[in-house]
Motif scaffolding. Sequence first.
Motif, PDB file in Angstrom:
ATOM      1  N   ALA A   1       0.757  12.484  10.488  1.00 46.58           N
ATOM      2  CA  ALA A   1       2.089  12.176   9.973  1.00 46.58           C
ATOM      3  C   ALA A   1       2.889  13.453   9.738  1.00 46.58           C
ATOM      4  O   ALA A   1       4.112  13.467   9.903  1.00 46.58           O
TER       5      ALA A   1
ATOM      6  N   ARG B   1      -2.242  10.331   9.548  1.00 44.99           N
ATOM      7  CA  ARG B   1      -1.536   9.080   9.252  1.00 44.99           C
ATOM      8  C   ARG B   1      -2.453   8.130   8.483  1.00 44.99           C
ATOM      9  O   ARG B   1      -3.654   8.051   8.732  1.00 44.99           O
TER      10      ARG B   1
ATOM     11  N   VAL C   1       7.520  15.907  11.187  1.00 43.68           N
ATOM     12  CA  VAL C   1       7.225  14.755  10.338  1.00 43.68           C
ATOM     13  C   VAL C   1       7.340  13.518  11.210  1.00 43.68           C
ATOM     14  O   VAL C   1       8.405  13.263  11.797  1.00 43.68           O
ATOM     15  N   LEU C   2       6.246  12.781  11.357  1.00 44.23           N
ATOM     16  CA  LEU C   2       6.201  11.590  12.211  1.00 44.23           C
ATOM     17  C   LEU C   2       6.636  11.919  13.638  1.00 44.23           C
ATOM     18  O   LEU C   2       7.267  11.116  14.321  1.00 44.23           O
TER      19      LEU C   2
ATOM     20  N   VAL D   1      11.226   8.019   6.058  1.00 45.45           N
ATOM     21  CA  VAL D   1      10.450   8.583   4.955  1.00 45.45           C
ATOM     22  C   VAL D   1      11.038   8.116   3.627  1.00 45.45           C
ATOM     23  O   VAL D   1      12.257   7.996   3.478  1.00 45.45           O
TER      24      VAL D   1
ATOM     25  N   ASP E   1       7.292   4.840   6.848  1.00 46.20           N
ATOM     26  CA  ASP E   1       5.999   5.208   7.422  1.00 46.20           C
ATOM     27  C   ASP E   1       5.316   6.312   6.621  1.00 46.20           C
ATOM     28  O   ASP E   1       4.110   6.531   6.778  1.00 46.20           O
ATOM     29  N   LEU E   2       6.082   7.007   5.799  1.00 49.68           N
ATOM     30  CA  LEU E   2       5.556   8.125   5.015  1.00 49.68           C
ATOM     31  C   LEU E   2       6.244   8.153   3.661  1.00 49.68           C
ATOM     32  O   LEU E   2       7.471   8.052   3.578  1.00 49.68           O
TER      33      LEU E   2
ATOM     34  N   THR F   1       0.930   2.819   4.420  1.00 54.45           N
ATOM     35  CA  THR F   1       1.803   3.955   4.687  1.00 54.45           C
ATOM     36  C   THR F   1       1.028   5.230   4.367  1.00 54.45           C
ATOM     37  O   THR F   1       0.033   5.196   3.636  1.00 54.45           O
ATOM     38  N   THR F   2       1.457   6.341   4.911  1.00 51.90           N
ATOM     39  CA  THR F   2       0.878   7.635   4.550  1.00 51.90           C
ATOM     40  C   THR F   2       1.512   8.093   3.250  1.00 51.90           C
ATOM     41  O   THR F   2       2.729   8.000   3.068  1.00 51.90           O
TER      42      THR F   2
END
Length: 316
Positions: A5, A30, A64-65, A80, A157-158, A187-188
């Motif tokens: 991630a 991730r 990031v991602l 994010v 996702d983060l 999610t991370t």
Amino acid sequence: MVDFAIRIEGLGKRYGDVVALRSLDLEVPRGSIFGFLGPNGSGKTTAMRILLGLARPSSGSATVLGFDVVRQSLEIRHRVGYLAQLPRFYEDLTPRETLRFARGFFPHDPDHAVEDDLAEAIDLVGLRDKADHRVGGLSGGQRQRLGIAQAYVHRPDLLILDEPAAALDPIGRRDVLEIMRRLRGDTTIFYSTHILDDVERISDTVAVLHHGQRVAQAPIEQLLAGSGAASFVIEVRGEAEAAVARLEHLPFVLETQTTALEGRTRLRVSVDDVDAAERHLLRELLKAEDVRVTSYAAHRLDLEQVFVDLVEQVPA
């Protein structure tokens, strides 16, 4: 192949003559709960600000991602969720109104889906009974939980959380950690902290930062394993010197430290073969005449010991 991630390579940040980050390397898998650990002023918040596009690095790179933090910061912000160390809210709004306002900054499906997101975030943080009360009436722990809900409301996702439990009492900390645990796998979570106990309780992987540089990164169990050596703590009555002499000739014993207590002696025995120690250490002690064993236990490193050992190796 591990999907990351966050990937950071040689990241540096200067503010005039002050070096905040020194060639930082970092990889966050991730789906993990990743503890970003370090003393106050170690550079944790600076690194997070760069990841969010709120500061530009002086050197190095980060993604990031999969998006570059300098060239693609807008794409990153859409994906994010961020919780600042001291979140601020409009005091006259309710939690539901606060989340609806925050959700409006992100692309969304039809209105009914937005309301579903609000309800899910409110339930996640346990604020259903406070959802339509003024934010100004919430406790510190409830406001922190609202901050997590605000970061999560668009289902990112983060999640990047800056000291999410630092200012809370033990009950508030427990609640925040439980929310993070519930999100595991969905999610991370990349969070900074200096509370060692929290890291040990919920993190999959830990990185330790000191004076702007990474001094360690490893899965939590690997970090706690240290060099592979282990120790046993044994308390005896009687002739402690005879006990030490019996132990020091054993091939798996690295060192024996003694501490005089009232009426007894504590032995800390470092070994490099735990299996052999478990089979032979106590048996060897019991052979010694004039020695009586009053307690015997394996000693596991805790994160505080590991942390102190790591940061003390770094020159100021």
